[in-house]
Design a protein around this motif. Structure first.
Motif, PDB file in Angstrom:
ATOM      1  N   HIS A  17       0.821  -1.231   0.166  1.00 19.68           N
ATOM      2  CA  HIS A  17      -0.125   0.041   0.188  1.00 19.68           C
ATOM      3  C   HIS A  17       0.893   1.439   0.077  1.00 19.68           C
ATOM      4  O   HIS A  17       1.936   1.293   0.769  1.00 19.68           O
ATOM      5  N   SER A  18       0.544   2.050  -0.735  1.00 16.06           N
ATOM      6  CA  SER A  18       1.384   3.467  -0.808  1.00 16.06           C
ATOM      7  C   SER A  18       0.193   4.717  -1.013  1.00 16.06           C
ATOM      8  O   SER A  18      -0.659   4.670  -1.411  1.00 16.06           O
ATOM      9  N   ASP A  19       0.745   5.636   0.113  1.00 17.98           N
ATOM     10  CA  ASP A  19      -0.109   6.876  -0.391  1.00 17.98           C
ATOM     11  C   ASP A  19       0.739   7.904  -0.390  1.00 17.98           C
ATOM     12  O   ASP A  19       1.582   8.464   0.388  1.00 17.98           O
ATOM     13  N   PRO A  20       0.670   8.611  -1.603  1.00 14.32           N
ATOM     14  CA  PRO A  20       1.497   9.924  -1.876  1.00 14.32           C
ATOM     15  C   PRO A  20       1.391  10.813  -1.321  1.00 14.32           C
ATOM     16  O   PRO A  20       2.338  11.663  -0.948  1.00 14.32           O
ATOM     17  N   ALA A  21       0.185  11.126  -0.685  1.00 20.10           N
ATOM     18  CA  ALA A  21      -0.259  12.382   0.225  1.00 20.10           C
ATOM     19  C   ALA A  21       0.712  12.274   1.482  1.00 20.10           C
ATOM     20  O   ALA A  21       1.078  13.403   1.984  1.00 20.10           O
ATOM     21  N   LEU A  22       0.793  11.043   2.119  1.00 12.44           N
ATOM     22  CA  LEU A  22       1.399  10.849   3.281  1.00 12.44           C
ATOM     23  C   LEU A  22       3.027  10.642   3.142  1.00 12.44           C
ATOM     24  O   LEU A  22       3.664  10.928   4.073  1.00 12.44           O
ATOM     25  N   ASN A  23       3.274  10.051   1.788  1.00 12.57           N
ATOM     26  CA  ASN A  23       4.786   9.887   1.392  1.00 12.57           C
ATOM     27  C   ASN A  23       5.079   8.512   2.332  1.00 12.57           C
ATOM     28  O   ASN A  23       6.236   8.518   2.789  1.00 12.57           O
ATOM     29  N   PHE A  24       4.295   7.622   2.439  1.00 18.71           N
ATOM     30  CA  PHE A  24       4.633   6.564   2.940  1.00 18.71           C
ATOM     31  C   PHE A  24       3.977   5.029   2.264  1.00 18.71           C
ATOM     32  O   PHE A  24       3.010   5.217   1.382  1.00 18.71           O
ATOM     33  N   THR A  25       4.834   4.203   2.256  1.00 18.97           N
ATOM     34  CA  THR A  25       4.614   2.882   1.682  1.00 18.97           C
ATOM     35  C   THR A  25       4.550   1.802   2.556  1.00 18.97           C
ATOM     36  O   THR A  25       5.373   1.768   3.782  1.00 18.97           O
ATOM     37  N   MET A  26       3.674   0.628   2.588  1.00 13.32           N
ATOM     38  CA  MET A  26       3.713  -0.059   3.653  1.00 13.32           C
ATOM     39  C   MET A  26       3.511  -1.527   3.130  1.00 13.32           C
ATOM     40  O   MET A  26       2.996  -1.755   1.978  1.00 13.32           O
ATOM     41  N   VAL A  27       4.584  -2.407   3.576  1.00 16.12           N
ATOM     42  CA  VAL A  27       4.527  -3.922   3.110  1.00 16.12           C
ATOM     43  C   VAL A  27       4.920  -4.783   4.315  1.00 16.12           C
ATOM     44  O   VAL A  27       5.441  -4.375   5.357  1.00 16.12           O
ATOM     45  N   HIS A  28       4.415  -5.979   4.215  1.00 15.62           N
ATOM     46  CA  HIS A  28       4.757  -6.730   5.561  1.00 15.62           C
ATOM     47  C   HIS A  28       6.165  -7.119   5.502  1.00 15.62           C
ATOM     48  O   HIS A  28       6.906  -6.930   6.486  1.00 15.62           O
TER      49      HIS A  28
END
Length: 270
Positions: A109-120
């Motif tokens: 999951h990636s959110d450009p607005a928050l500038n964070f990407t999440m992966v397990h």
């Protein structure tokens, strides 16, 4: 409104509720990101998954290896492990609904607005974010399809261990899944080493933690991951946030508030 990312819960409901109280989580205003391994090994797998399902409109999930394992067990394609705590969940009348819900979740999951990407587990050094999201969608599409049982049957295994664009079929899907849900150590070219589970200093010759390579293509991205309890929440690498702090092993459950990168935690009892 705030967004909090939480590491591996693994069926530890009381620490999760403690942590949500600590951060004063309000599902009407706040959002939760969960870095996978929601269930299994902990004491309250069914209650944890039901609790999260009730919060589903406020949470974003990436699947972990334990979540995928549960789905395979549900379909009768994998035997339960000796340390699994899935029996109550598998007998539950709402189990099918919970499985269907998990199948709709992401691997990245990636959110450009928050500038964070999440992966397990991680993103291999040879992929940039665009490539990682595209490869994740390949597996996500199969998880949501009528072909899921073929994928789950072939999901297990350590080979192939190095990416090639020429990979096809189940070999391609298995390697993508291993990168995103099982990886700790790899080579600079993305060859996986899946046997070693100790801390970052235990890397076998020729391998290193996936996040440590200077030429890693996602080095400018802020990446959240779980999976690797032996790191104890430390990577010593800018923009890389390890959130598995070993709750199911008696460590703690950790949340990161994305807006200011402040960490919160609650102790867990093994």
């Amino acid at each position: 409104m705030a967004t909090y990312a939480i590491g591996d819960i693994q069926g530890c409901l009381e620490p999760l509720q403690c942590l949500l109280e600590e951060i004063k989580f309000n599902p009407r205003h706040d959002k939760l990101w969960l870095a996978g391994d929601l269930i299994n090994r902990g004491p309250d797998t069914l209650a944890t998954l039901r609790f999260l399902y009730r919060l589903r409109d406020s949470i974003t999930i990436v699947l972990g290896n334990h979540d995928l394992h549960f789905i395979a067990v549900y379909y009768g394609l994998r035997k339960r492990g000796k340390n699994d705590t899935l029996d109550e969940l598998l007998r539950a009348p709402d189990c099918a609904d919970l499985v269907y819900w998990l199948r709709q979740q992401k691997l990245v999951h990636s959110d450009p607005a928050l500038n964070f990407t999440m992966v397990h587990a991680g993103i291999p050094p040879q992929w940039d974010l665009t490539e990682a999201l595209a490869r994740a969608r390949e597996v996500e599409n199969v998880l949501q399809s009528d072909n899921i049982e073929h994928f789950l049957t072939g999901m297990y295994g350590n080979l192939p261990c190095r990416w090639s664009d020429d990979l096809v079929g189940i070999d391609r899907l298995r390697l993508i899944t291993n990168y995103f849900t099982r990886m700790r150590f790899c080579s600079a070219e993305g060859e996986l080493e899946l046997q070693t589970k100790e801390n970052a200093h235990a890397a076998p010759i020729g391998f290193a933690p996936w996040f440590s390579f200077l030429e890693r293509k996602t080095r400018t991205q802020k990446i959240i991951f779980g999976h690797w309890a032996a790191l104890e929440g430390r990577t010593n690498i800018k923009n890389v946030y390890a959130l598995d702090t070993g709750c199911v092993w008696g460590g703690s459950l950790t949340a990161l508030r994305l807006e200011d990168e402040r960490k919160f935690s609650c102790d867990c009892l093994a």
